[in-house]
Write an enzyme that holds these catalytic residues in place. Structure first.
Site, PDB file in Angstrom:
ATOM      1  N   ASP A   1       0.856  -1.176   0.000  1.00 20.40           N
ATOM      2  CA  ASP A   1       0.000   0.000   0.000  1.00 20.40           C
ATOM      3  C   ASP A   1       0.899   1.236   0.000  1.00 20.40           C
ATOM      4  OD1 ASP A   1      -2.453   1.542   0.410  1.00 20.40           O
ATOM      5  OD2 ASP A   1      -1.682   1.849   2.434  1.00 20.40           O
TER       6      ASP A   1
ATOM      7  N   ASP B   1      -0.248   5.194   0.718  1.00 20.94           N
ATOM      8  CA  ASP B   1      -0.545   6.159   1.778  1.00 20.94           C
ATOM      9  C   ASP B   1      -0.707   5.448   3.118  1.00 20.94           C
ATOM     10  OD1 ASP B   1      -0.782   8.437  -0.020  1.00 20.94           O
ATOM     11  OD2 ASP B   1      -2.648   7.527  -0.689  1.00 20.94           O
TER      12      ASP B   1
END
Length: 226
Positions: free
Chosen positions: A18, A20
């Site tokens: 991922d 953010d």
């Protein structure tokens, strides 16, 4: 230098990450864009910490949640203003979390293929990867609008596996939120969580994961041991 047994190298061949809240603390940029949007719409600024709890399900949901006090506001107009401001500040203040760059380097040294899987719109993903120095480490990226569905649907993770030439059983997802955990489980892959991200304001210990690792560097150590 991490030493890995041959059978361990065969077990995992790909790592999906991922963006953010996992690789990058991008909250300062996102908060600036949200409050720029709100100012354009005649609304007062929101606290940065509050905006952090809205992150995780992509820009459209971030904007929707950021306008909970303005139910009559046009979502289309708000999205246009958010995109305008985020285009300007994307990557300006975002910084890799401690251990993120070192972890990416270790994972590459281990011979693993890497992909970023984010709910961020594609128009912002690659510029952010380049501005923060992450781009050279990753072999592929999948954004929130790359596939028909975004996380927590498994489709983006499965698409990333295809791009990397790996099966879900050969891949590990590393993320900070329930969206990552649910997507990984639905895709049939292992899941590692970092404790410092956003997770929409919820404790990461509530997630169904294989392990909680302190950093991306610690995730590399976990992979080497499994």
């Amino acid at each position: 230098m991490i030493r890995i047994k041959n059978d361990q190298m065969m077990k995992f061949s790909a790592v999906l990450l991922d963006l953010d809240g996992t690789l990058l603390d991008s909250l300062p940029d996102l908060a600036q864009a949200v409050n720029g949007m709100r100012a354009d719409l005649g609304l007062p600024a929101l606290d940065t910490g509050r905006i952090g709890t809205y992150i995780g399900k992509g820009a459209a949901v971030l904007v929707q949640r950021s306008l909970s006090d303005a139910p009559g506001q046009s979502h289309q107009e708000a999205m246009a203003r958010f995109r305008h401001h985020y285009q300007d500040c994307n990557g300006r203040h975002a910084k890799p979390y401690p251990g993120a760059m070192e972890g990416l380097s270790r994972l590459r040294d281990m011979g693993l293929k890497l992909a970023v899987v984010t709910n961020k719109p594609a128009q912002f993903t690659q510029p952010l990867l380049e501005r923060t120095g992450i781009a050279p480490f990753v072999d592929a990226s999948v954004s929130g609008d790359t596939c028909a569905h975004a996380k927590p649907h498994p489709e983006p993770l499965l698409h990333a596996c295809r791009l990397l030439g790996a099966t879900p059983a050969q891949a590990v997802m590393i993320g900070d939120s329930v969206n990552d955990a649910q997507a990984a489980r639905a895709a049939g892959m292992r899941m590692l969580a970092v404790p410092y991200g956003y997770n929409e304001g919820h404790d990461v210990r509530s997630l169904e994961v294989d392990a909680i690792v302190a950093s991306i560097l610690d995730a590399a150590e976990w992979l080497a041991a499994h």
